[in-house]
Design a protein around this motif. Structure first.
Motif, PDB file in Angstrom:
ATOM      1  N   ALA A 170     -22.753  32.770  24.279  1.00 39.60           N
ATOM      2  CA  ALA A 170     -21.417  32.292  24.666  1.00 39.60           C
ATOM      3  C   ALA A 170     -20.530  32.169  23.427  1.00 39.60           C
ATOM      4  CB  ALA A 170     -21.524  30.949  25.382  1.00 39.60           C
ATOM      5  N   TYR A 171     -21.086  31.653  22.338  1.00 43.74           N
ATOM      6  CA  TYR A 171     -20.337  31.597  21.078  1.00 43.74           C
ATOM      7  C   TYR A 171     -19.949  33.008  20.626  1.00 43.74           C
ATOM      8  CZ  TYR A 171     -21.229  26.664  19.822  1.00 43.74           C
ATOM      9  OH  TYR A 171     -21.260  25.296  19.758  1.00 43.74           O
ATOM     10  N   ARG A 172     -20.865  33.940  20.772  1.00 41.86           N
ATOM     11  CA  ARG A 172     -20.592  35.328  20.364  1.00 41.86           C
ATOM     12  C   ARG A 172     -19.406  35.886  21.143  1.00 41.86           C
ATOM     13  NH1 ARG A 172     -24.943  40.148  20.973  1.00 41.86           N
ATOM     14  NH2 ARG A 172     -26.025  39.026  19.337  1.00 41.86           N
ATOM     15  N   ARG A 173     -19.411  35.668  22.466  1.00 45.09           N
ATOM     16  CA  ARG A 173     -18.296  36.162  23.291  1.00 45.09           C
ATOM     17  C   ARG A 173     -16.981  35.490  22.902  1.00 45.09           C
ATOM     18  NH1 ARG A 173     -22.400  35.659  26.998  1.00 45.09           N
ATOM     19  NH2 ARG A 173     -21.573  33.693  27.786  1.00 45.09           N
ATOM     20  N   ALA A 174     -17.027  34.180  22.684  1.00 46.24           N
ATOM     21  CA  ALA A 174     -15.809  33.447  22.310  1.00 46.24           C
ATOM     22  C   ALA A 174     -15.290  33.901  20.941  1.00 46.24           C
ATOM     23  CB  ALA A 174     -16.090  31.948  22.288  1.00 46.24           C
ATOM     24  N   GLY A 175     -16.178  34.274  20.064  1.00 48.45           N
ATOM     25  CA  GLY A 175     -15.786  34.667  18.713  1.00 48.45           C
ATOM     26  C   GLY A 175     -15.157  36.036  18.611  1.00 48.45           C
ATOM     27  N   THR A 176     -15.177  36.800  19.692  1.00 50.80           N
ATOM     28  CA  THR A 176     -14.575  38.139  19.613  1.00 50.80           C
ATOM     29  C   THR A 176     -13.070  38.076  19.388  1.00 50.80           C
ATOM     30  OG1 THR A 176     -14.340  38.289  22.011  1.00 50.80           O
ATOM     31  CG2 THR A 176     -16.358  39.213  21.034  1.00 50.80           C
ATOM     32  N   GLN A 177     -12.459  36.910  19.619  1.00 49.39           N
ATOM     33  CA  GLN A 177     -11.021  36.789  19.380  1.00 49.39           C
ATOM     34  C   GLN A 177     -10.680  36.876  17.889  1.00 49.39           C
ATOM     35  OE1 GLN A 177      -9.343  32.865  20.189  1.00 49.39           O
ATOM     36  NE2 GLN A 177     -11.438  32.105  20.400  1.00 49.39           N
ATOM     37  N   ILE A 178     -11.668  36.806  17.033  1.00 46.52           N
ATOM     38  CA  ILE A 178     -11.403  36.925  15.602  1.00 46.52           C
ATOM     39  C   ILE A 178     -10.884  38.313  15.251  1.00 46.52           C
ATOM     40  CG2 ILE A 178     -13.812  37.498  15.049  1.00 46.52           C
ATOM     41  CD1 ILE A 178     -11.232  35.807  12.773  1.00 46.52           C
ATOM     42  N   HIS A 179     -11.335  39.334  15.944  1.00 46.44           N
ATOM     43  CA  HIS A 179     -10.976  40.703  15.565  1.00 46.44           C
ATOM     44  C   HIS A 179      -9.480  40.983  15.666  1.00 46.44           C
ATOM     45  CE1 HIS A 179     -15.153  41.538  14.923  1.00 46.44           C
ATOM     46  NE2 HIS A 179     -15.421  41.029  16.106  1.00 46.44           N
ATOM     47  N   PRO A 180      -8.796  40.674  16.784  1.00 44.97           N
ATOM     48  CA  PRO A 180      -7.349  40.916  16.795  1.00 44.97           C
ATOM     49  C   PRO A 180      -6.594  40.042  15.792  1.00 44.97           C
ATOM     50  CG  PRO A 180      -8.100  40.055  18.938  1.00 44.97           C
ATOM     51  CD  PRO A 180      -9.300  40.261  18.088  1.00 44.97           C
ATOM     52  N   MET A 181      -7.077  38.817  15.589  1.00 45.83           N
ATOM     53  CA  MET A 181      -6.413  37.933  14.625  1.00 45.83           C
ATOM     54  C   MET A 181      -6.564  38.480  13.205  1.00 45.83           C
ATOM     55  SD  MET A 181      -6.911  33.885  13.869  1.00 45.83           S
ATOM     56  CE  MET A 181      -6.109  33.372  15.364  1.00 45.83           C
ATOM     57  N   ALA A 236     -16.391  36.067   8.618  1.00 46.06           N
ATOM     58  CA  ALA A 236     -17.683  36.052   7.916  1.00 46.06           C
ATOM     59  C   ALA A 236     -18.711  35.224   8.679  1.00 46.06           C
ATOM     60  CB  ALA A 236     -17.505  35.508   6.500  1.00 46.06           C
ATOM     61  N   LEU A 237     -18.321  34.058   9.139  1.00 49.49           N
ATOM     62  CA  LEU A 237     -19.252  33.209   9.892  1.00 49.49           C
ATOM     63  C   LEU A 237     -19.661  33.858  11.203  1.00 49.49           C
ATOM     64  CD1 LEU A 237     -17.500  29.802   9.189  1.00 49.49           C
ATOM     65  CD2 LEU A 237     -19.802  30.446   8.433  1.00 49.49           C
ATOM     66  N   GLN A 238     -18.699  34.457  11.902  1.00 47.36           N
ATOM     67  CA  GLN A 238     -19.006  35.130  13.165  1.00 47.36           C
ATOM     68  C   GLN A 238     -19.969  36.287  12.929  1.00 47.36           C
ATOM     69  OE1 GLN A 238     -17.781  34.194  16.245  1.00 47.36           O
ATOM     70  NE2 GLN A 238     -19.147  35.689  17.140  1.00 47.36           N
ATOM     71  N   THR A 239     -19.718  37.049  11.882  1.00 42.71           N
ATOM     72  CA  THR A 239     -20.568  38.197  11.567  1.00 42.71           C
ATOM     73  C   THR A 239     -21.980  37.752  11.212  1.00 42.71           C
ATOM     74  OG1 THR A 239     -18.641  39.450  10.826  1.00 42.71           O
ATOM     75  CG2 THR A 239     -20.802  40.217  10.076  1.00 42.71           C
ATOM     76  N   LEU A 240     -22.111  36.701  10.423  1.00 47.76           N
ATOM     77  CA  LEU A 240     -23.446  36.199  10.071  1.00 47.76           C
ATOM     78  C   LEU A 240     -24.238  35.812  11.320  1.00 47.76           C
ATOM     79  CD1 LEU A 240     -22.616  34.021   6.941  1.00 47.76           C
ATOM     80  CD2 LEU A 240     -24.105  36.032   6.991  1.00 47.76           C
ATOM     81  N   GLU A 251     -20.551  27.280  15.313  1.00 50.00           N
ATOM     82  CA  GLU A 251     -19.771  26.076  15.575  1.00 50.00           C
ATOM     83  C   GLU A 251     -18.537  25.976  14.691  1.00 50.00           C
ATOM     84  OE1 GLU A 251     -22.692  22.996  15.124  1.00 50.00           O
ATOM     85  OE2 GLU A 251     -23.157  23.000  17.262  1.00 50.00           O
ATOM     86  N   GLN A 252     -18.544  26.652  13.559  1.00 50.69           N
ATOM     87  CA  GLN A 252     -17.410  26.565  12.642  1.00 50.69           C
ATOM     88  C   GLN A 252     -16.350  27.639  12.873  1.00 50.69           C
ATOM     89  OE1 GLN A 252     -18.195  25.715   8.512  1.00 50.69           O
ATOM     90  NE2 GLN A 252     -20.343  25.367   9.000  1.00 50.69           N
ATOM     91  N   VAL A 253     -16.690  28.690  13.593  1.00 51.81           N
ATOM     92  CA  VAL A 253     -15.765  29.813  13.766  1.00 51.81           C
ATOM     93  C   VAL A 253     -14.460  29.368  14.410  1.00 51.81           C
ATOM     94  CG1 VAL A 253     -15.396  32.016  14.953  1.00 51.81           C
ATOM     95  CG2 VAL A 253     -17.576  31.564  13.817  1.00 51.81           C
ATOM     96  N   GLN A 254     -14.515  28.611  15.485  1.00 55.86           N
ATOM     97  CA  GLN A 254     -13.294  28.216  16.191  1.00 55.86           C
ATOM     98  C   GLN A 254     -12.391  27.342  15.315  1.00 55.86           C
ATOM     99  OE1 GLN A 254     -12.307  29.518  19.101  1.00 55.86           O
ATOM    100  NE2 GLN A 254     -14.143  30.753  18.901  1.00 55.86           N
ATOM    101  N   ARG A 255     -12.976  26.511  14.487  1.00 60.06           N
ATOM    102  CA  ARG A 255     -12.182  25.667  13.584  1.00 60.06           C
ATOM    103  C   ARG A 255     -11.370  26.545  12.631  1.00 60.06           C
ATOM    104  NH1 ARG A 255     -13.875  21.927   8.637  1.00 60.06           N
ATOM    105  NH2 ARG A 255     -15.056  23.797   8.149  1.00 60.06           N
TER     106      ARG A 255
END
Length: 154
Positions: free
Chosen positions: A25-36, A73-77, A109-113
């Protein structure tokens, strides 16, 4: 990720592995990093083309880039650790050893912050770094050598 079958659940249980549903679920939520990150990098490139060097950019633009890259970086790790476990142990895909679960969750847990900070910096030229933000704290590194021997399969 497909729902793990009965045998995958049995193998995972016998190895003490934890359900990775939350991590996916975190992985799916973190996909928003790419357009940003793409938007921030486009802005950086436009500044570069206009002759503006990295030390001449406005503070909030530099903060946006730094925060977006931290999130990336955090999402990728976290993503790569999950992928590595799936590749090494396809029989228990959907489950990870506790040490891996804690490590990936610490990153995720830190990606969204960081995404929130990047978004604020992009939208507010007066945005400044919250005092407690830096230096960024990474989750405590766990020794992977403590992962149980995975050569045995029931």
């Amino acid at each position: 990720m497909d729902t793990p079958g009965v045998w995958a659940r049995v193998r995972a249980f016998t190895r003490g592995e934890r359900d990775a549903h939350t991590l996916y679920a975190y992985r799916r939520a973190g996909t928003q990093i790419h357009p940003m990150l793409d938007a921030a990098e486009r802005r950086r490139f436009e500044l570069l083309v206009s002759g503006t060097g990295p030390f001449a950019v406005k503070r909030h633009v530099g903060l946006e880039l730094a925060f977006a890259w931290n999130a990336f970086a955090l999402q990728t790790l976290g993503d790569k650790m999950l992928e590595a476990d799936e590749a090494a142990n396809p029989g228990t895909a959907g489950f990870v050893p506790p040490v891996a679960f804690d490590q990936v969750q610490g990153y995720d847990e830190q990606v969204q912050r960081w995404l929130g900070f990047a978004s604020q910096a992009a939208d507010d030229p007066e945005f400044d770094v919250p005092a407690s933000t830096l230096p960024a704290t990474l989750p405590r590194w766990s020794r992977w050598s403590r992962v149980p021997d995975r050569t045995w399969t029931p």
